[in-house]
Design an enzyme around this catalytic site. Structure first.
Site, mmCIF file in Angstrom:
data_model
loop_
_atom_site.group_PDB
_atom_site.id
_atom_site.type_symbol
_atom_site.label_atom_id
_atom_site.label_comp_id
_atom_site.label_asym_id
_atom_site.label_seq_id
_atom_site.Cartn_x
_atom_site.Cartn_y
_atom_site.Cartn_z
ATOM 1 N N ASN A 9 4.399 0.638 1.603
ATOM 2 C CA ASN A 9 4.274 0.418 3.141
ATOM 3 C C ASN A 9 5.469 0.249 3.735
ATOM 4 O O ASN A 9 6.113 -0.752 3.492
ATOM 5 C CB ASN A 9 3.315 -0.480 3.297
ATOM 6 C CG ASN A 9 2.975 -1.136 4.657
ATOM 7 O OD1 ASN A 9 3.419 -0.257 5.534
ATOM 8 N ND2 ASN A 9 2.574 -2.295 4.795
ATOM 9 N N TRP A 10 6.055 1.142 4.477
ATOM 10 C CA TRP A 10 7.302 0.984 5.040
ATOM 11 C C TRP A 10 7.340 0.195 6.252
ATOM 12 O O TRP A 10 8.283 -0.077 6.884
ATOM 13 C CB TRP A 10 7.901 2.339 5.543
ATOM 14 C CG TRP A 10 8.598 2.926 4.248
ATOM 15 C CD1 TRP A 10 8.480 2.759 2.983
ATOM 16 C CD2 TRP A 10 9.783 4.181 4.193
ATOM 17 N NE1 TRP A 10 9.262 3.509 2.156
ATOM 18 C CE2 TRP A 10 10.024 4.286 2.835
ATOM 19 C CE3 TRP A 10 10.426 4.552 5.416
ATOM 20 C CZ2 TRP A 10 11.334 5.147 2.640
ATOM 21 C CZ3 TRP A 10 11.411 5.542 4.954
ATOM 22 C CH2 TRP A 10 11.792 5.982 3.744
ATOM 23 N N LYS A 11 6.326 -0.273 6.725
ATOM 24 C CA LYS A 11 6.067 -1.015 8.044
ATOM 25 C C LYS A 11 6.968 -0.412 9.191
ATOM 26 O O LYS A 11 7.001 0.805 9.303
ATOM 27 C CB LYS A 11 6.396 -2.373 7.556
ATOM 28 C CG LYS A 11 5.795 -2.918 6.439
ATOM 29 C CD LYS A 11 5.789 -4.433 6.210
ATOM 30 C CE LYS A 11 5.216 -4.940 4.901
ATOM 31 N NZ LYS A 11 5.153 -6.323 4.769
ATOM 32 N N HIS A 93 -4.444 -4.431 7.367
ATOM 33 C CA HIS A 93 -3.357 -5.154 6.801
ATOM 34 C C HIS A 93 -3.243 -6.480 7.578
ATOM 35 O O HIS A 93 -3.373 -6.704 8.737
ATOM 36 C CB HIS A 93 -1.925 -4.456 7.103
ATOM 37 C CG HIS A 93 -0.781 -4.938 6.187
ATOM 38 N ND1 HIS A 93 -0.096 -6.073 6.768
ATOM 39 C CD2 HIS A 93 -0.073 -4.647 4.949
ATOM 40 C CE1 HIS A 93 1.035 -6.396 5.842
ATOM 41 N NE2 HIS A 93 0.856 -5.444 4.818
ATOM 42 N N GLU A 95 -0.665 -8.098 8.700
ATOM 43 C CA GLU A 95 0.172 -8.134 9.927
ATOM 44 C C GLU A 95 -0.366 -7.599 10.944
ATOM 45 O O GLU A 95 -0.357 -7.806 12.193
ATOM 46 C CB GLU A 95 1.556 -7.357 9.535
ATOM 47 C CG GLU A 95 2.336 -8.138 8.589
ATOM 48 C CD GLU A 95 3.404 -7.384 7.636
ATOM 49 O OE1 GLU A 95 3.488 -6.070 7.732
ATOM 50 O OE2 GLU A 95 3.737 -7.988 6.617
ATOM 51 N N GLU A 163 -4.245 -8.636 -1.028
ATOM 52 C CA GLU A 163 -2.948 -9.046 -0.571
ATOM 53 C C GLU A 163 -3.050 -10.444 -0.007
ATOM 54 O O GLU A 163 -3.288 -10.770 1.263
ATOM 55 C CB GLU A 163 -2.329 -8.108 0.571
ATOM 56 C CG GLU A 163 -2.045 -6.653 0.212
ATOM 57 C CD GLU A 163 -1.121 -5.845 1.041
ATOM 58 O OE1 GLU A 163 -0.379 -5.375 0.317
ATOM 59 O OE2 GLU A 163 -1.091 -5.944 2.130
ATOM 60 N N GLY A 169 6.280 -10.168 1.299
ATOM 61 C CA GLY A 169 7.468 -10.378 1.955
ATOM 62 C C GLY A 169 8.410 -11.860 1.364
ATOM 63 O O GLY A 169 9.305 -12.267 2.205
ATOM 64 N N SER A 208 4.791 -8.712 -2.814
ATOM 65 C CA SER A 208 6.104 -9.123 -3.565
ATOM 66 C C SER A 208 6.283 -8.439 -5.024
ATOM 67 O O SER A 208 6.601 -9.068 -5.916
ATOM 68 C CB SER A 208 6.292 -10.551 -4.009
ATOM 69 O OG SER A 208 6.641 -11.341 -2.534
ATOM 70 N N GLY A 229 5.526 -3.191 -0.208
ATOM 71 C CA GLY A 229 6.238 -3.255 1.082
ATOM 72 C C GLY A 229 7.602 -3.149 0.741
ATOM 73 O O GLY A 229 8.063 -2.238 0.636
ATOM 74 N N GLY A 230 8.368 -4.252 0.814
ATOM 75 C CA GLY A 230 9.928 -4.027 0.599
ATOM 76 C C GLY A 230 10.322 -3.331 -0.362
ATOM 77 O O GLY A 230 11.224 -2.689 -0.184
#
Ligand code: PEP
Length: 248
Positions: A9-11, A93, A95, A163, A169, A208, A229-230
């Site tokens: 997920n590049w957000k 998600h 977010e 999640e 993150g 993470s 994510g990251g």
């Protein structure tokens, strides 16, 4: 649909310059035995889908509207994502739930729209830190799961991602036992609701995940992959996670 999935997920990250990571990733995953998915911002879906042609890489969106079309400024429909080359879409998600107030009921509507538009819905659930501390994780996850997946869901087009909000993150992850407890609970709840067909729904862990902890997480029962994510932004890191899943 393959049961093992590594989804990135590049957000709200990535412009033309970062497409070089996609080229590097397609090379890095040439031997992968799991499904590999990248969900970039909507502006990059079409170009990434072109780059992914003929490779094992699939491309997805990060949300979609519950309506097929209409007066919803700034939103995107499942058909638009599909038309741009997406095969999957992340829904609910944390977010989106926090930044846009999305409820589980809305996520269920989006899931139905995603499947009707030809996409695989990746439905996200997870507790906050306060909820974990209050010992209500299984209730929270169970309720989100029940309310975010529509009754007439096509199970062959459904992925669920657990999640924990506090692990996203932050560099913090639940213990292996905590991940196993939630994933076993999700599998039982899905089987109780949908029957044996739920055995094949891929259950992803997200929060993470990195190359250094991926193998331990993938060894957990009922963990069929990861939502990352990251660490999905760099081909080297995501490639390491894909390789850990391929070997799991
Ligand atoms: C995510 O946002 O879905 C996620 C899991 O992020 P990270 O891997 O950076 O914790």
């Amino acid at each position: 649909m393959a049961r093992k999935l590594a989804a990135g997920n590049w957000k709200m990250n990535g412009t033309t310059a970062e497409l070089s990571e996609v080229a590097a990733l397609t090379a890095a995953i040439s031997d992968a035995t799991c499904e590999v998915l990248l969900c970039p911002p909507a502006t990059l879906i079409s170009r990434m889908a072109d780059m992914a042609q003929g490779t094992g890489l699939k491309i997805g969106g990060q949300t979609c509207h519950s309506e097929a079309s209409g007066a919803h400024t700034g939103d995107i429909s499942a058909a638009m994502l599909y038309d741009a080359g997406a095969s999957h879409v992340i829904l609910g998600h944390s977010e989106r739930r926090a930044d846009h107030g999305e409820t589980s009921e809305q996520v269920a509507g989006q899931s139905a729209a995603a499947q009707a538009g030809g996409l695989i819905a990746i439905v996200c659930v997870g507790e906050t830190e306060a909820e974990r501390d209050a010992n209500v994780t299984l209730n929270v996850v169970g309720t989100q799961l029940a309310e975010s997946i529509p009754d007439d869901c096509d199970l062959s087009k459904l992925v669920v991602a657990y999640e924990p909000v506090w692990a996203i993150g932050t560099g913090r992850t639940p213990t292996i036992e905590q991940i196993a407890e939630v994933h076993d609970h999700m599998r039982s709840a899905l089987t109780e609701r949908f029957g044996q067909g739920a055995d094949d729904i891929p259950l992803l862990y997200g929060g993470s995940v990195k190359p250094s902890n991926a193998a331990d997480i993938f060894a957990v029962s009922n963990v069929d992959g990861a939502l990352v994510g990251g660490a999905s932004l760099k081909a080297e890191d995501f490639g390491g996670i894909v390789s850990a899943l391929s070997q799991a």
